[in-house]
Structures are given as C-alpha cells and as structure tokens.
Scaffold this motif. Sequence first.
Motif, PDB file in Angstrom:
ATOM      1  N   TYR A  49      58.200  75.803  20.600  1.00 38.71           N
ATOM      2  CA  TYR A  49      59.555  75.744  19.896  1.00 38.71           C
ATOM      3  C   TYR A  49      60.260  74.544  19.743  1.00 38.71           C
ATOM      4  O   TYR A  49      61.566  74.803  18.984  1.00 38.71           O
ATOM      5  CB  TYR A  49      60.465  76.558  20.918  1.00 38.71           C
ATOM      6  CG  TYR A  49      59.896  77.759  21.739  1.00 38.71           C
ATOM      7  CD1 TYR A  49      59.145  78.787  20.615  1.00 38.71           C
ATOM      8  CD2 TYR A  49      59.646  77.929  22.881  1.00 38.71           C
ATOM      9  CE1 TYR A  49      58.568  79.818  21.222  1.00 38.71           C
ATOM     10  CE2 TYR A  49      59.133  79.192  23.542  1.00 38.71           C
ATOM     11  CZ  TYR A  49      58.497  79.973  22.782  1.00 38.71           C
ATOM     12  OH  TYR A  49      57.985  80.961  23.207  1.00 38.71           O
ATOM     13  N   ASN A  50      59.816  73.454  19.403  1.00 41.80           N
ATOM     14  CA  ASN A  50      60.563  72.181  19.225  1.00 41.80           C
ATOM     15  C   ASN A  50      60.339  71.960  17.942  1.00 41.80           C
ATOM     16  O   ASN A  50      59.878  70.723  17.347  1.00 41.80           O
ATOM     17  CB  ASN A  50      59.982  70.941  19.955  1.00 41.80           C
ATOM     18  CG  ASN A  50      60.931  69.987  20.143  1.00 41.80           C
ATOM     19  OD1 ASN A  50      61.935  69.987  19.858  1.00 41.80           O
ATOM     20  ND2 ASN A  50      60.296  68.674  20.469  1.00 41.80           N
ATOM     21  N   THR A  51      61.016  72.545  16.923  1.00 41.77           N
ATOM     22  CA  THR A  51      61.004  72.744  15.501  1.00 41.77           C
ATOM     23  C   THR A  51      62.247  71.709  15.109  1.00 41.77           C
ATOM     24  O   THR A  51      63.649  72.105  15.478  1.00 41.77           O
ATOM     25  CB  THR A  51      61.214  73.963  14.746  1.00 41.77           C
ATOM     26  OG1 THR A  51      60.046  74.628  15.233  1.00 41.77           O
ATOM     27  CG2 THR A  51      60.985  73.816  13.488  1.00 41.77           C
ATOM     28  N   PRO A  52      62.080  70.727  14.352  1.00 43.50           N
ATOM     29  CA  PRO A  52      63.310  69.904  14.001  1.00 43.50           C
ATOM     30  C   PRO A  52      64.213  70.631  13.075  1.00 43.50           C
ATOM     31  O   PRO A  52      63.704  71.937  12.473  1.00 43.50           O
ATOM     32  CB  PRO A  52      62.649  68.754  12.941  1.00 43.50           C
ATOM     33  CG  PRO A  52      61.432  68.803  13.384  1.00 43.50           C
ATOM     34  CD  PRO A  52      60.793  70.139  13.857  1.00 43.50           C
ATOM     35  N   ILE A  53      65.521  70.647  13.133  1.00 42.94           N
ATOM     36  CA  ILE A  53      66.649  71.284  12.516  1.00 42.94           C
ATOM     37  C   ILE A  53      67.474  70.311  11.571  1.00 42.94           C
ATOM     38  O   ILE A  53      67.473  69.082  11.671  1.00 42.94           O
ATOM     39  CB  ILE A  53      67.600  72.297  13.307  1.00 42.94           C
ATOM     40  CG1 ILE A  53      68.085  71.332  14.358  1.00 42.94           C
ATOM     41  CG2 ILE A  53      66.513  73.242  14.304  1.00 42.94           C
ATOM     42  CD1 ILE A  53      69.153  71.931  15.317  1.00 42.94           C
TER      43      ILE A  53
END
Length: 462
Positions: free
Chosen positions: A191-195
């Motif tokens: 779930y560690n998607t850059p935003i």
Amino acid sequence: MKSNLEQELQRQLRQEIEIPECIQKKSKQAYLKIKSGQIRQEEVLKTPLGWMKKTAIALGSVAAALLLCMVLFLTNPVMAQDFPVIGNLFSLLQDKISFFGNFEDYATPLVPEEDTSFSKDTDYSGLFSKTEDGLTITLSEVYANTQAIYLTVLMESEEAFPSTLIDQQDQPVLSLIASENYDFNPTPEEYNTPIYFNPEGQFLDDYTYSCILRLDLREASLDRQAYNEAMIQAEAAAQETDAVINYQNLQSFVEIPEQIHLDFQIQQVIGTLEDAQYWDSGYTEEELTAMTDEEFQEVMKQMPEEYNQHPNQYENYWFDGPWDFSLDLTVDSSRVQTIEINEINENGVGISNVILTPYELTVNDAYADGVPFYDYFLVALDANGNKLPYNDSNGNCNYFTIQDRDISTVDLYILDYTEYMDELKGEENYNNNENKPEEEKWSTLLDDRCFYHTTLNLTPVE
C-alpha cells in the motif's frame, strides 16, 4: 452499471474539483480543457490522495490524466524582496498560504541554531538537507498537531528554475511526489504508493523556492490494511445485491501518540512551465463536449504517449531524487478541539464530527449504509453567511480555512452535487451576504435546497 469503486472515485473527483461547467457533467470536458489549454479554470485543481491516484490509473488514462494534471490561471510571479532566515521560514510564508496563521511561535527549528543565517555558501548537510539532481532540499521548521504536519522547505537549484506557471492565488505551480512512513502506523509495502503533495510558497530568487508543506496526519493514521480488507469484503458482497457501499463507514484509524517518527522520501519535484504546450486534438471544445464518452475515449487514444505522461517535457520541468529525511516529532493535541455531532437525518445524511484547530476546520460528513454519498456535496458558511474557503494544499473538500473569518457560528449544508454545481454555486452567492436582504442571502437558498443543515457555535482555538 459502474462499480462502487468507480463511483467513489467520481465522487472524490467532484469534491476535489469545484470548477465551472467544464466538469459539471462529464469528466471528458475537463480533460479536454486541461490538456488543450483552451480555457482557464475558476479554481485551482486540488491534488488527489495517493489511493485516488492509484485508483485512477486502474480506471484508465483519461481519469489518471484528469487527476494528475493541473489547470491553473496565469498571473505574474511575485518575488520576495528579502531573503528569509533559515529556521524562520514560517515568519516569511505563514501569511501567504491558504491555511495561514501563527506557526512561528509554536514551530520547532530543524536546522541547528548556529546555521540559521541564510547564505548560498552555508552547508546544511546532514539529516535535514539533501542534494540530488542539482537540487538541494532543506527542511527548516516543523509544527504538528493531530490533523497535520506543517513543514517549511527550502529548495535551491544549481541552475535557475525555468519560468513557472503562477496560479490565481499567486502560488508557483510545483508539486512533490513523496512517500510517508510513520512508526505508529507503518504502511504495508503493497500500500506504500507515493502520492502528490501541493506545497504553498514563493520563489525568493531565480534559484531558490521556499514553501510550507502540509502532510495529512489524520490520513496517515488510517489503518490501510484493515480498510482494504473491509473494502474487498464489502465489494464482494455488493456484487450479489448491487448495494451502494459506504466506504467511509469501512475506515478505522489508529491512535496518534504524542511522540512520532516519520521517514519522508521526496522522489520527484515537478514544476509546470509558464509556456506549457498542450496537445491539440484537432477538435473544437464544442465538438468534444458533444461527443459520447466512447467517442471521446477514441479521440484521447490518439494522444501521443509523450503527452499522456506526467511529468512530460511539453508541460513540465522536474528534478529526480530521492531526498530522504528522518524526523522525530512531538504532536501538539492541546490546540485541537473535536465537536461530536453523530447525527444522520431521515435523508440518510449528516455529520459525524467537526475538528477545529487554529488553522483549519475539518467537517466529517456521514451517510447511512446504502446512501449514494457520492451524489452529495458539503458547504460551510461563516457567521456572515459567506462560504468558507477550502485548504488549497489538500484535495479533500472537507477541510476549510478559517483565519480571516468569523466562525462564532458556522452553518453546514449537505446538498445534491449536480444541483449545487448547476444552480447553487457561484461567486455572486459566496460573498457579501451580510449586506444582502434576507430573501437574497445564499443561506436562504441553501435552506430551501439542502438535504441536511446544522448550525454550530464555535470558540476559536488560540
């Protein structure tokens, strides 16, 4: 029939992009105007949350481009006359941002005191200053409460920044792609998607950009693994019954402790060029607007790949990182007030709570299970009956700025989204209501059209 996930995306898009006719009914119209540069937007496009970006990519390139592009109003850059002092950027910037207020008396300097004189020759190397791709990023000061982390940032380029688009709030159009990881709620790798983040600031000279960056601490406290598991279960069940899923009711949050550790990685800094070149589809705005969604999709498929990327050389300049930072922070909960409402009316809509800080008012709307919450829009009016502005740094239209407003009373309205966009919104309604006769006040119109209304009596938090 659209999936509940797609409906949620559309609802978030509507909340985050309150603009004129170009997006009232069809996202294709907004996309056209974004990419063609044929119009200028009434309000700045807010950058979406990370999960929205990921969802948009899954739904297709048009939705992704809509989320990633920024439609902005051209104005002339405003340069600062004096250089700030490192460790005192809040004093320079805190009155020039949408969520303005007194940060400097509560912030903690990150740069050692002996290094606080501003100089191009000063070496800020260490934990809070990193150089990559010809760009040095220095974290200067920080203040955190249970809603957000407010961080001052200085960016110094070895070469002059290209001419950058300035939005209608006199802000240079820059964004950051970054990832956050907190010790109190570690993000699972999947779930560690850059935003995307929208900093608010100004250029100090051709080589130096300063800004305040807002990190959403409440969003960071979401238990993502539990939320995603609940979402998968709810969507599986909804396939059998075609029920509307209330995604808000699936959320759970972990407690934010007083002492937290943050690993913050900035992966890319992206600017929008003042003379950005947009792809010309060969169709007029009227022709594209008249197309069906399928016809519009076919036109968009003709867009060259180099235009359909973000960033791209025609619209942007950028610096590649990563710039890695590690911070130990104290969270101030003494200046945060939560007002519990926990009310849902006979229409299935209402308010769960309101959170007040010296800088922002957060209104958490609530919906009964099965209510199509993506069809509604939240509006807040100050004590004079004028619309409270949104926080420009955050795409969530539940976040209102309050510093120059009388909030002794605040009226909250939940309205039909389409009716709001088509009939109720507009600058002529937003302002000067204290001088209008009762029958012309915006609140009179909203009282007649709303699905929910409540009035709060608030005491500002110092």
